[in-house]
Design an enzyme around this catalytic site. Structure first.
Site, mmCIF file in Angstrom:
data_model
loop_
_atom_site.group_PDB
_atom_site.id
_atom_site.type_symbol
_atom_site.label_atom_id
_atom_site.label_comp_id
_atom_site.label_asym_id
_atom_site.label_seq_id
_atom_site.Cartn_x
_atom_site.Cartn_y
_atom_site.Cartn_z
ATOM 1 C CG HIS A 8 -4.507 10.002 -8.289
ATOM 2 N ND1 HIS A 8 -3.467 10.593 -7.624
ATOM 3 C CD2 HIS A 8 -4.337 10.359 -9.605
ATOM 4 C CE1 HIS A 8 -2.703 11.262 -8.460
ATOM 5 N NE2 HIS A 8 -3.210 11.136 -9.684
ATOM 6 C CD GLU A 45 -3.588 11.072 -4.173
ATOM 7 O OE1 GLU A 45 -3.188 10.164 -4.929
ATOM 8 O OE2 GLU A 45 -3.989 12.161 -4.586
#
Ligand code: NAD
Length: 311
Positions: free
Chosen positions: A283, A262
């Site tokens: 997220h 990420e």
């Protein structure tokens, strides 16, 4: 030099409140400028992060006055907690403040996946009217298998029961006599839980023992057509195995809020291209307008408490 450095986004009201008493630097872009962040920590007593700032031993070296790391959320895998402990730096997660947000993400994603409700948009716009292909399943009566039965899983279980789902859970660290099991059927084997669940939702931290817990063998143990939901941590799922199972039709669908790397790059994201039965979010499972306020307020209360106790 600041007392408190905040390196990722948080609720502005919470920043303003603490700024009345402390010298604060709040710059949500600092997470992407680690050298500048390290420089600002020379005299800081508190650092406030979300999940992207890597609080490493090297960063702590640059922060000799640091007393506390406030975590705007709960997962601590971006924080070297052992190094913090060795230096006497308290680590304060915002426990409980975003449980509901994550639980609602899980339930909403499960309902959309069961119902096939999200996949028809382009075809409806194109005038194809795909009614047959859109006949989905109801959520009531389905078995929700929770992997990990901590705070967020219990909140998810509460919502699932209200919808008439059956709740199953696997968590060898929650003792069998814990009253929480009154709301869920306890499984002693992960494989047995996977085989019994229509939807599997992950709620474990990322550790050496949970990395790739859901690999090709675990996915093969799931019911044909079952769905997988991951709002825990990306590394818990072997993404290659998941993509394979979605492409082959072995799984009915999946929803991912978290990823092995990420934030996703455009190149990395291509592995998920062309999969209609996959919901992807960046997220934000734990991030809503309401939870951002709760998490920010609680984090600042935690930070100020440590600073005042240590004064
Ligand atoms: P928690 O500590 O309350 O619960 C975690 C549970 O996992 C514990 O009960 C523990 O016993 C269990 N566990 C650990 N290893 C296990 C294993 N190998 N098998 C089965 N169970 C195991 O944590 P929580 O507050 O419920 O959060 C769960 C995870 O959700 C966090 O660690 C974090 O990574 C993630 N999270 C994501 C978001 C998001 O925005 N997507 C937000 C908050 C939390």
């Amino acid at each position: 030099m600041p007392d408190i450095v905040i390196s990722e986004f948080m609720d502005q009201d919470a920043v303003d409140a603490v700024s009345q008493r402390y010298e604060v630097v709040y710059d949500a872009g600092l997470v992407d400028r680690p050298e500048e962040l390290a420089g600002l920590l020379a005299e800081a007593r508190a650092l406030v992060v979300r999940n992207r700032t890597q609080v490493t031993a090297a960063l702590l070296e640059a922060a000799p006055q640091l007393k506390v790391v406030g975590r705007l959320g709960v997962g601590l895998d971006n924080i070297d907690t052992a190094a913090c402990k060795a230096r006497g730096v308290a680590v304060c997660p915002a426990t409980g403040a975003n449980d509901l947000a994550v639980a609602e993400w899980v339930i909403a994603s499960a309902m959309l996946l069961f119902r096939l409700a999200f996949s028809a948009r382009a075809q409806v716009i194109d005038g194809l009217w795909p009614r047959g292909a859109c006949m989905g399943r109801e959520t009531a009566g389905k078995a929700l298998g929770l992997v990990g039965f901590g705070n967020i899983a219990k909140e998810t279980a509460r919502l699932a029961r209200a919808l008439g789902m059956r709740v199953l859970a696997y968590d060898p660290y929650v003792p069998a006599d814990d009253p929480a099991w009154a709301g869920a059927q306890r499984f002693e084997s992960l494989t047995a839980l996977l085989a019994a669940s229509d939807a599997v939702s992950l709620h474990v931290p990322l550790t050496d023992s949970t990395r790739h817990l859901i690999d090709a063998a675990a996915i093969a143990a799931m019911k044909p057509g079952a769905i997988l939901l991951n709002a825990a941590r990306g590394g818990v799922v072997d993404e290659d195995a998941l993509v394979g199972a979605l492409r082959s039709g072995a799984l009915g669908g999946a929803a991912l809020d978290v990823y092995e790397h990420e934030p996703l790059t455009q190149e990395y994201g291509q592995r998920f291209a062309g999969l209609d039965n996959l919901i992807l979010t960046p997220h934000i499972g734990g991030v809503t307008v309401e939870s951002n306020e709760r998490v920010s307020k609680l984090t600042m209360e935690n930070v100020v408490r440590v600073l005042e106790e240590g004064a």
